[in-house]
Design a protein around this motif. Structure first.
Motif, short mmCIF file in Angstrom:
data_model
loop_
_atom_site.label_atom_id
_atom_site.label_comp_id
_atom_site.label_asym_id
_atom_site.label_seq_id
_atom_site.Cartn_x
_atom_site.Cartn_y
_atom_site.Cartn_z
N TYR A 216 0.73 -1.23 0.01
CA TYR A 216 -0.01 0.06 0.08
C TYR A 216 0.93 1.37 -0.12
N GLU A 217 1.97 1.36 0.71
CA GLU A 217 2.92 2.41 0.84
C GLU A 217 3.40 2.92 -0.41
N GLU A 218 3.78 1.68 -1.15
CA GLU A 218 4.56 1.68 -2.34
C GLU A 218 3.52 2.34 -3.43
N GLN A 219 2.26 1.94 -3.35
CA GLN A 219 1.34 2.36 -4.29
C GLN A 219 1.08 4.17 -4.05
N ARG A 220 0.87 4.33 -2.64
CA ARG A 220 0.84 5.74 -2.44
C ARG A 220 1.92 6.43 -2.94
N LEU A 221 3.26 6.03 -2.95
CA LEU A 221 4.41 6.73 -3.60
C LEU A 221 4.12 6.94 -4.90
N ARG A 222 3.71 5.75 -5.72
CA ARG A 222 3.68 5.91 -7.03
C ARG A 222 2.47 6.98 -7.65
N TYR A 223 1.44 6.99 -6.67
CA TYR A 223 0.47 8.15 -6.98
C TYR A 223 1.13 9.51 -6.88
N MET A 224 2.04 9.63 -5.72
CA MET A 224 2.41 10.98 -5.56
C MET A 224 3.47 11.49 -6.69
N ILE A 225 3.86 10.42 -7.33
CA ILE A 225 4.96 10.98 -8.55
C ILE A 225 3.95 10.50 -9.95
#
Length: 257
Positions: A216-225
């Motif tokens: 989930y945290e990886e996906q949040r980072l992908r969203y932010m970039i």
């Protein structure tokens, strides 16, 4: 898609339109909250909502406030705090107190608020002990507008963090230990610039729980970039067994115009 400058200007206009804006951030004179069996020395009655930035490292020396207000009134008020650059936590409780009074209360329970987190929460188990029955119990948390984001179209404020989720599990464990059979309806809510999340974690995270939160945290980072959409991030939680609803609030409606 609006650029970052346009988003910030829209946010300012939206916040200015909230009726509670004139009282935001102003700590009133606090009155003692009557008939609190366990928390009378730490909680005081307030007539409005604000960020109570308790910074004393000894929680026993910090003071908190309680607002007697409906769920709708409280939500509308704390939506207006999204421009304050600090997080905060409240418990909304609708129920019957031990002295048989039906009340709706908002307990501010955050301690040591910062831009990115609230370090502690103050004694929710003792608050629960003041109630005979609880019809509704909502754990509220705000993610303020991130004015320093590098990506104008995505922000860390837009979704629950893994620390938020772990805090939900902690609160639910406290509820299971101190309020089991007493609380009829429970949920966790995060008010953000993109809307209000209503979230329920799974009953427990199995051995794969760490992997779920890591992904989930990886996906949040992908969203932010800008690699994936916010809906992709939310679906990651649903795939992990979470119930998630994202509903519009006043700020998100104004930003989407």
């Amino acid at each position: 898609m609006k650029n970052f400058k346009e988003l910030k200007e829209s946010a300012k206009r939206a916040l200015a339109s909230l009726l509670v804006l004139g009282t935001l951030g102003c700590a009133p004179t606090l009155k003692a909250l009557p008939n609190m069996k366990f928390n009378s020395e730490f909680y005081f009655l307030s007539n409005n909502f604000y960020i109570n930035n308790n910074i004393n490292k000894n929680p026993e020396h910090n003071k908190h406030y309680v607002v007697e207000a409906t769920k709708e009134t409280g939500e509308n008020s704390i939506e207006g705090l999204l421009d304050k650059d600090l997080e905060e936590v409240w418990l909304y409780i609708k129920g019957t107190t031990e002295d048989k009074r039906k009340v709706e209360r908002w307990y501010e329970i955050g301690e040591i608020s910062t831009r990115d987190e609230v370090t502690n929460i103050h004694n929710p188990e003792k608050i629960i002990a003041d109630f005979k029955d609880i019809d509704e119990f909502s754990h509220y948390h705000i993610h303020p507008i991130d004015k320093n984001d590098l990506n104008p179209n995505a922000s860390a404020s837009d979704s629950p963090s893994t620390n938020d989720i772990l805090a939900f599990f902690k609160t639910r464990n406290i509820i299971n230990n101190y309020g089991k059979g007493k609380i009829k309806n429970l949920d966790f809510r995060i008010i953000t610039p993109v809307g209000t999340y209503i979230l329920m974690p799974p009953t427990n995270l199995t051995d794969s729980g760490a992997d779920v939160l890591s992904h989930y945290e990886e996906q949040r980072l992908r969203y932010m970039i800008g690699e994936i959409s916010l809906e992709n991030v939310i679906e990651t939680l649903r795939d992990g067994g979470f119930t998630v609803e994202l509903k519009e609030n006043k700020l998100s409606k104004a930003l989407n115009k």
